[in-house]
Design an enzyme around this catalytic site. Structure first.
Site, PDB file in Angstrom:
ATOM      1  N   ALA A   1       0.812  -1.226   0.116  1.00 34.32           N
ATOM      2  CA  ALA A   1       0.012  -0.054   0.066  1.00 34.32           C
ATOM      3  C   ALA A   1       0.926   1.156   0.047  1.00 34.32           C
ATOM      4  O   ALA A   1       1.405   1.469   0.938  1.00 34.32           O
ATOM      5  CB  ALA A   1      -0.914  -0.086   1.215  1.00 34.32           C
ATOM      6  N   LYS A   2       1.268   1.794  -1.264  1.00 31.68           N
ATOM      7  CA  LYS A   2       2.021   2.934  -1.417  1.00 31.68           C
ATOM      8  C   LYS A   2       1.402   4.077  -0.388  1.00 31.68           C
ATOM      9  O   LYS A   2       2.364   4.816  -0.125  1.00 31.68           O
ATOM     10  CB  LYS A   2       1.640   3.601  -2.561  1.00 31.68           C
ATOM     11  N   ARG A   3       0.365   4.281  -0.208  1.00 29.19           N
ATOM     12  CA  ARG A   3      -0.379   5.221   0.499  1.00 29.19           C
ATOM     13  C   ARG A   3       0.348   5.334   2.064  1.00 29.19           C
ATOM     14  O   ARG A   3       0.452   6.226   2.772  1.00 29.19           O
ATOM     15  CB  ARG A   3      -1.617   5.169   0.808  1.00 29.19           C
TER      16      ARG A   3
END
Ligand code: GLU
Length: 308
Positions: free
Chosen positions: A242-244
């Site tokens: 999850a890049k976020r």
């Protein structure tokens, strides 16, 4: 003969992409073949030249170089269209009017799951045998078709350098989307063949699509490359990165105090090519590399970059 890395320039590469790129580069360099980079920018809405530049800069930052010019799929639509025409002429393609939602609903409603390995979301064949009248009805209703390959439930097998023996069924996959954009599964086969790619190294999320590529290669008379599907870098619970939520791109990691040299060292460590904390340059890893060393299990992001 060449190996390749073929990212989609739709955002920054994350450590999983960089790790796969490193394996692809090492596989090519350690066997003395060219290494090419191909930008898979078929979708002009999500891709951009700015992302492309950042991705290339990130590859260079961890010491990966490439041979020849970077090739862009957006500049090769004519080739994909010509290939589609050829498949159409042999009556192996048909127009499909289904929306994604309709396909999903049909798959969900199916009584029993298909047996064996089938790619995710395998097409249930709804439009395969439409009469010309049924097609005309859909066109009158304003539906624009995608084009799918007509298959007969063939299975294809490969021996992957990491995953080992793998057999999968091929569904009627999309060759050209309804917006006229050629599909990845078509473009990848045409390009790998045209670019002399003999060694495909990529993320193992594409293993289940490989039987599709083997079938298309046979149809268009292309040679089969060797395959090496690299396990992904995942979250602790096994899901996609999850890049976020955390630092996973080179830019974010730099902000968090992990420079490109350290990232390379961590990636090399995760491939059993370096001792923990050992400073390395990419070239030094070439002699140490062997695909048999690549761990068979996904790498966990927390093991690579523990959150402190
Ligand atoms: N463009 C694909 C991706 O970024 C990779 C395709 C391939 O290597 O065949 O996931």
């Amino acid at each position: 003969m060449a190996g390749r890395f073929a990212p989609s320039p739709t955002g920054d590469l994350h450590v999983g992409n960089l790790r796969t790129a490193l394996v692809a580069w090492l596989a090519a360099r350690s066997t003395g073949i060219d290494f090419i980079v191909r930008m898979e920018d078929l979708d002009r809405v999500t891709s951009s030249p700015a992302w492309e530049q950042r991705q290339l800069a990130d590859l260079a930052a961890i010491g990966l170089n490439w041979d020849g010019d970077v090739v862009r799929q957006s500049e090769r639509f004519d080739r994909y269209r010509a290939a589609l025409e050829e498949v159409r002429r042999s009556d192996r393609a048909y127009p499909c009017y289904c929306t994604r939602r309709e396909i999903r609903a049909e798959i969900d409603a199916a009584v029993s799951a298909p047996h064996g390995h089938v790619p995710d979301g395998a097409y249930p064949g709804t439009c395969r045998d439409l009469t010309s009248r049924e097609r005309a009805q859909r066109e009158r209703a304003g539906r624009v078709p995608a084009w799918r390959l007509r298959t007969g439930g063939e299975t294809f097998s490969l021996t992957d350098a990491i995953a080992g023996d793998y057999t999968g069924a091929v569904d009627d996959f999309v060759l050209q989307r309804s917006d006229g954009v050629p599909a990845y599964n078509l473009a990848v086969v045409i390009d790998d063949s045209a670019q002399g790619v003999t060694q495909v190294v990529r993320g193992d999320d594409l293993l289940s699509s490989t039987p599709r590529h083997l079938l298309l290669q046979r149809l268009v008379g292309a040679a089969h490359p060797s395959y090496c599907h690299v396990p992904l870098v995942v979250e602790a619970d096994g899901t996609r990165l999850a890049k976020r939520d955390r630092a996973v791109t080179l830019a974010d990691l730099a902000t968090a105090g992990h420079g490109a040299a350290e990232v390379l060292s961590v990636l090399a460590g995760s491939l059993d090519l370096a001792e923990p904390g050992e400073p390395v340059r990419a070239e030094q890893l070439v002699d140490r590399f062997d695909t048999s060393l690549v761990p068979r299990r996904p790498a966990q992001i927390d093991d690579l970059f523990p959150v402190v």
